[in-house]
Scaffold this motif. Sequence first.
Motif, PDB file in Angstrom:
ATOM      1  N   GLU A 156       0.966  -0.906  -0.252  1.00 25.12           N
ATOM      2  CA  GLU A 156      -0.154   0.019  -0.110  1.00 25.12           C
ATOM      3  C   GLU A 156       0.774   1.462   0.085  1.00 25.12           C
ATOM      4  O   GLU A 156       1.879   1.360   0.525  1.00 25.12           O
ATOM      5  N   GLY A 157      -0.027   2.819  -0.759  1.00 19.32           N
ATOM      6  CA  GLY A 157       1.108   3.569  -0.909  1.00 19.32           C
ATOM      7  C   GLY A 157       1.902   4.283   0.410  1.00 19.32           C
ATOM      8  O   GLY A 157       2.942   4.727   0.272  1.00 19.32           O
ATOM      9  N   LEU A 158       1.124   4.209   1.528  1.00 16.38           N
ATOM     10  CA  LEU A 158       1.462   4.801   2.671  1.00 16.38           C
ATOM     11  C   LEU A 158       2.383   4.063   3.650  1.00 16.38           C
ATOM     12  O   LEU A 158       3.519   4.372   3.602  1.00 16.38           O
ATOM     13  N   ASP A 159       1.965   3.003   2.852  1.00 16.10           N
ATOM     14  CA  ASP A 159       3.263   1.956   3.432  1.00 16.10           C
ATOM     15  C   ASP A 159       4.575   2.377   3.364  1.00 16.10           C
ATOM     16  O   ASP A 159       6.025   2.255   3.697  1.00 16.10           O
ATOM     17  N   LEU A 160       4.438   1.996   2.219  1.00 17.07           N
ATOM     18  CA  LEU A 160       5.794   2.109   1.323  1.00 17.07           C
ATOM     19  C   LEU A 160       6.083   3.571   0.847  1.00 17.07           C
ATOM     20  O   LEU A 160       7.337   3.479   1.883  1.00 17.07           O
ATOM     21  N   LEU A 161       5.492   4.631   1.450  1.00 16.55           N
ATOM     22  CA  LEU A 161       6.097   5.652   2.033  1.00 16.55           C
ATOM     23  C   LEU A 161       7.073   5.632   3.085  1.00 16.55           C
ATOM     24  O   LEU A 161       7.887   6.388   2.969  1.00 16.55           O
ATOM     25  N   ARG A 162       6.435   4.815   4.296  1.00 15.24           N
ATOM     26  CA  ARG A 162       6.917   5.373   5.574  1.00 15.24           C
ATOM     27  C   ARG A 162       8.666   4.079   5.159  1.00 15.24           C
ATOM     28  O   ARG A 162       9.127   4.173   6.062  1.00 15.24           O
ATOM     29  N   VAL A 163       8.203   3.209   4.937  1.00 14.99           N
ATOM     30  CA  VAL A 163       9.211   3.013   4.646  1.00 14.99           C
ATOM     31  C   VAL A 163      10.315   3.514   4.020  1.00 14.99           C
ATOM     32  O   VAL A 163      11.468   3.109   4.247  1.00 14.99           O
ATOM     33  N   LEU A 164      10.386   4.078   2.888  1.00 16.57           N
ATOM     34  CA  LEU A 164      11.172   5.435   2.407  1.00 16.57           C
ATOM     35  C   LEU A 164      11.781   6.265   3.401  1.00 16.57           C
ATOM     36  O   LEU A 164      13.190   5.667   3.748  1.00 16.57           O
ATOM     37  N   ARG A 165      11.362   7.017   4.064  1.00 17.76           N
ATOM     38  CA  ARG A 165      10.994   7.376   5.332  1.00 17.76           C
ATOM     39  C   ARG A 165      12.227   6.791   6.119  1.00 17.76           C
ATOM     40  O   ARG A 165      12.991   7.391   6.220  1.00 17.76           O
ATOM     41  N   GLU A 166      11.872   5.559   6.874  1.00 19.02           N
ATOM     42  CA  GLU A 166      12.427   4.745   7.433  1.00 19.02           C
ATOM     43  C   GLU A 166      13.466   4.816   7.419  1.00 19.02           C
ATOM     44  O   GLU A 166      15.194   4.940   8.096  1.00 19.02           O
ATOM     45  N   ARG A 167      13.949   4.935   5.641  1.00 18.12           N
ATOM     46  CA  ARG A 167      15.616   4.121   5.440  1.00 18.12           C
ATOM     47  C   ARG A 167      15.853   5.488   4.915  1.00 18.12           C
ATOM     48  O   ARG A 167      16.970   5.848   3.984  1.00 18.12           O
ATOM     49  N   ALA A 168      15.659   6.546   5.386  1.00 16.50           N
ATOM     50  CA  ALA A 168      16.374   7.642   5.129  1.00 16.50           C
ATOM     51  C   ALA A 168      16.135   8.296   3.785  1.00 16.50           C
ATOM     52  O   ALA A 168      17.163   9.378   3.696  1.00 16.50           O
TER      53      ALA A 168
END
Length: 225
Positions: free
Chosen positions: A64-76
């Motif tokens: 899901e798009g927001l889960d994708l975005l959360r992972v990207l932010r967690e990976r800086a």
Amino acid sequence: MLATSGPRVLLIEDDRQLAEMLSMLLIEEGYRVETARDGQSGLHQGLTGEFEVMIIDRGLPVLEGLDLLRVLRERAVITPALVLTARGALVDRVEGLDAGAEDYLVKPFEIPELLARIRALHRRHLAASTSLPLGVRLLVLENRTVVDPRSTDDAVALSERECGLLAVLARSPRQVFTRPQLLELVFDRADTIGTVDTYVHYLRRKLGREVIATVRGLGYQLGRP
């Protein structure tokens, strides 16, 4: 004609027709576009590529798009993100912003508004950058040099004023700046309008005449180096 040096956009959208329409539109506006049709592919491209803006649909398959975005932010990954979605309730918008999106646009949307929001995100990216694109070259703000990543040639050193003038133009590459605007943004109160022309001449002498374009009767804008 495909853009070869414009801002890079990652478009993650599973609706094939919408993705093709948006991709063509953005290319016509001068962007370089990479597309992904599901969340997993979008995550991989977001982690391995370099982009100025991301456009992310919420209802993606696989991830899901927001889960994708959360992972990207967690990976800086700090690339500004615009979430596109049919979910327009307040709680959905808050959830999107809390997940790390800089902007949130509800479908159906108007094309001029979408383009304006993308331009705003691109400006935000440039404002936070330590280097700014000049066609295939880069203006490195930390040491005030212009480099060509494709070449091992020596960097071109700029003075503080030369760098400041070029940075203003590079942060808003589509904008035409009048001489009074550039005088106020870059130079001292004691300087005159002629100072702007003098430093444009200096930059052209160092980097080539095409680096800054003269817009007759208006002023200057970043050229097409």
